[in-house]
Design a protein around this motif. Sequence first.
Motif, PDB file in Angstrom:
ATOM      1  N   PHE A  50     120.324 -23.756 103.109  1.00 19.64           N
ATOM      2  CA  PHE A  50     119.450 -24.701 102.413  1.00 19.64           C
ATOM      3  C   PHE A  50     119.951 -24.962 100.998  1.00 19.64           C
ATOM      4  O   PHE A  50     120.015 -26.098 100.541  1.00 19.64           O
ATOM      5  CB  PHE A  50     117.998 -24.204 102.390  1.00 19.64           C
ATOM      6  CG  PHE A  50     117.275 -24.388 103.685  1.00 19.64           C
ATOM      7  CD1 PHE A  50     116.676 -25.600 104.001  1.00 19.64           C
ATOM      8  CD2 PHE A  50     117.178 -23.354 104.602  1.00 19.64           C
ATOM      9  CE1 PHE A  50     115.998 -25.784 105.191  1.00 19.64           C
ATOM     10  CE2 PHE A  50     116.499 -23.519 105.797  1.00 19.64           C
ATOM     11  CZ  PHE A  50     115.909 -24.740 106.099  1.00 19.64           C
ATOM     12  N   GLY A  51     120.321 -23.879 100.307  1.00 14.75           N
ATOM     13  CA  GLY A  51     120.847 -24.038  98.952  1.00 14.75           C
ATOM     14  C   GLY A  51     122.159 -24.802  98.947  1.00 14.75           C
ATOM     15  O   GLY A  51     122.370 -25.700  98.138  1.00 14.75           O
ATOM     16  N   THR A  94     125.372 -32.381  94.982  1.00  9.92           N
ATOM     17  CA  THR A  94     125.328 -32.622  93.536  1.00  9.92           C
ATOM     18  C   THR A  94     126.644 -33.216  93.039  1.00  9.92           C
ATOM     19  O   THR A  94     127.708 -32.997  93.630  1.00  9.92           O
ATOM     20  CB  THR A  94     125.052 -31.331  92.741  1.00  9.92           C
ATOM     21  OG1 THR A  94     126.142 -30.420  92.933  1.00  9.92           O
ATOM     22  CG2 THR A  94     123.731 -30.691  93.150  1.00  9.92           C
ATOM     23  N   LYS A 103     124.688 -29.658 105.814  1.00  8.72           N
ATOM     24  CA  LYS A 103     125.386 -29.052 104.676  1.00  8.72           C
ATOM     25  C   LYS A 103     126.884 -29.352 104.708  1.00  8.72           C
ATOM     26  O   LYS A 103     127.469 -29.735 103.694  1.00  8.72           O
ATOM     27  CB  LYS A 103     125.181 -27.531 104.670  1.00  8.72           C
ATOM     28  CG  LYS A 103     126.015 -26.823 103.610  1.00  8.72           C
ATOM     29  CD  LYS A 103     125.968 -25.321 103.700  1.00  8.72           C
ATOM     30  CE  LYS A 103     126.899 -24.720 102.651  1.00  8.72           C
ATOM     31  NZ  LYS A 103     126.865 -23.271 102.617  1.00  8.72           N
ATOM     32  N   THR A 161     123.231 -26.970 101.081  1.00  7.16           N
ATOM     33  CA  THR A 161     123.017 -28.387 101.386  1.00  7.16           C
ATOM     34  C   THR A 161     122.747 -29.164 100.111  1.00  7.16           C
ATOM     35  O   THR A 161     123.305 -30.241  99.885  1.00  7.16           O
ATOM     36  CB  THR A 161     121.848 -28.548 102.384  1.00  7.16           C
ATOM     37  OG1 THR A 161     122.209 -27.900 103.605  1.00  7.16           O
ATOM     38  CG2 THR A 161     121.548 -30.003 102.668  1.00  7.16           C
ATOM     39  N   VAL A 162     121.905 -28.594  99.257  1.00  2.82           N
ATOM     40  CA  VAL A 162     121.586 -29.256  97.989  1.00  2.82           C
ATOM     41  C   VAL A 162     122.786 -29.206  97.046  1.00  2.82           C
ATOM     42  O   VAL A 162     123.159 -30.212  96.447  1.00  2.82           O
ATOM     43  CB  VAL A 162     120.338 -28.618  97.339  1.00  2.82           C
ATOM     44  CG1 VAL A 162     120.012 -29.292  96.019  1.00  2.82           C
ATOM     45  CG2 VAL A 162     119.139 -28.677  98.281  1.00  2.82           C
ATOM     46  N   VAL A 170     120.565 -27.861 109.749  1.00  2.00           N
ATOM     47  CA  VAL A 170     120.860 -27.623 108.328  1.00  2.00           C
ATOM     48  C   VAL A 170     122.343 -27.323 108.130  1.00  2.00           C
ATOM     49  O   VAL A 170     122.963 -27.822 107.187  1.00  2.00           O
ATOM     50  CB  VAL A 170     119.956 -26.515 107.745  1.00  2.00           C
ATOM     51  CG1 VAL A 170     120.303 -26.221 106.290  1.00  2.00           C
ATOM     52  CG2 VAL A 170     118.483 -26.909 107.857  1.00  2.00           C
ATOM     53  N   ILE A 210     117.295 -27.746  90.887  1.00  3.16           N
ATOM     54  CA  ILE A 210     117.025 -28.260  92.230  1.00  3.16           C
ATOM     55  C   ILE A 210     117.788 -27.476  93.290  1.00  3.16           C
ATOM     56  O   ILE A 210     117.297 -27.270  94.398  1.00  3.16           O
ATOM     57  CB  ILE A 210     117.279 -29.786  92.341  1.00  3.16           C
ATOM     58  CG1 ILE A 210     116.708 -30.352  93.647  1.00  3.16           C
ATOM     59  CG2 ILE A 210     118.750 -30.127  92.234  1.00  3.16           C
ATOM     60  CD1 ILE A 210     115.223 -30.251  93.799  1.00  3.16           C
ATOM     61  N   CYS A 211     118.987 -26.991  92.962  1.00  2.00           N
ATOM     62  CA  CYS A 211     119.751 -26.192  93.918  1.00  2.00           C
ATOM     63  C   CYS A 211     119.042 -24.879  94.233  1.00  2.00           C
ATOM     64  O   CYS A 211     118.875 -24.515  95.403  1.00  2.00           O
ATOM     65  CB  CYS A 211     121.156 -25.922  93.391  1.00  2.00           C
ATOM     66  SG  CYS A 211     122.188 -27.404  93.356  1.00  2.00           S
ATOM     67  N   ALA A 246     113.060 -22.529  98.534  1.00  2.00           N
ATOM     68  CA  ALA A 246     112.096 -23.138  99.458  1.00  2.00           C
ATOM     69  C   ALA A 246     112.557 -22.972 100.905  1.00  2.00           C
ATOM     70  O   ALA A 246     111.751 -22.621 101.781  1.00  2.00           O
ATOM     71  CB  ALA A 246     111.911 -24.617  99.123  1.00  2.00           C
ATOM     72  N   GLY A 247     113.835 -23.216 101.170  1.00  2.00           N
ATOM     73  CA  GLY A 247     114.350 -23.039 102.523  1.00  2.00           C
ATOM     74  C   GLY A 247     114.272 -21.600 102.991  1.00  2.00           C
ATOM     75  O   GLY A 247     113.941 -21.327 104.147  1.00  2.00           O
ATOM     76  N   GLY A 263     115.780 -25.584  96.119  1.00  2.00           N
ATOM     77  CA  GLY A 263     116.039 -25.858  97.530  1.00  2.00           C
ATOM     78  C   GLY A 263     116.372 -24.601  98.306  1.00  2.00           C
ATOM     79  O   GLY A 263     115.895 -24.395  99.429  1.00  2.00           O
TER      80      GLY A 263
END
Length: 181
Positions: free
Chosen positions: A65-66, A73, A171, A68-69, A167, A28-29, A35-36, A32
């Motif tokens: 973006f990465g 976690t 983050k 933030t994810v 963002v 998911i990291c 995708a961002g 993300g």
Amino acid sequence: MRAAGVTAARRLDALLVAPDAERGERIICYAGALAGTVFATALALRAPYAWPALTVIAVVAFDLFGGTVVNATRSAMRRFHRPGRSRLHHFAFVAAHVQPFAPALLVPGFGWISAAVYALTLAGAACVLIAPADLRRPVAFAVSALAITAATTSVAVPGEPAWFAPVLVIKLLLAHLLPER
């Protein structure tokens, strides 16, 4: 030679995500981050930006973006909120995020005034970190909402990099500073 490459990749993965990240967290990291990066780069391609600006946008988008994810976690929370980590450590992490200055230098229309989101983020982090532990979460949301509103309404930023300030704030102030309950 292959073992050295695998070891280097594992070290990089531990640095980007967390040393003990689970497979699902890593997926998911990176999803993300990718995708961002794709979204921000696609937006930037609509503008007449030169390749240095596009490169900065892509690299910063991957990190923000990465990150933030990643910061949301459990493995990253264990890493950043382990015993012995002080308010100063958390503030230094926020302060180290000087990314606003790269677009200010290379992305037309972003400008130095837009980079002031850095100061907003530092001020917000200070507010969160000096708040009593039981009030940090609501303080973080309050200062994040204010910082995002100030950053997106006080300065004219072209639509293509308009994602940057929200963002960055999410983050650092929401994902990083707030440990899991």
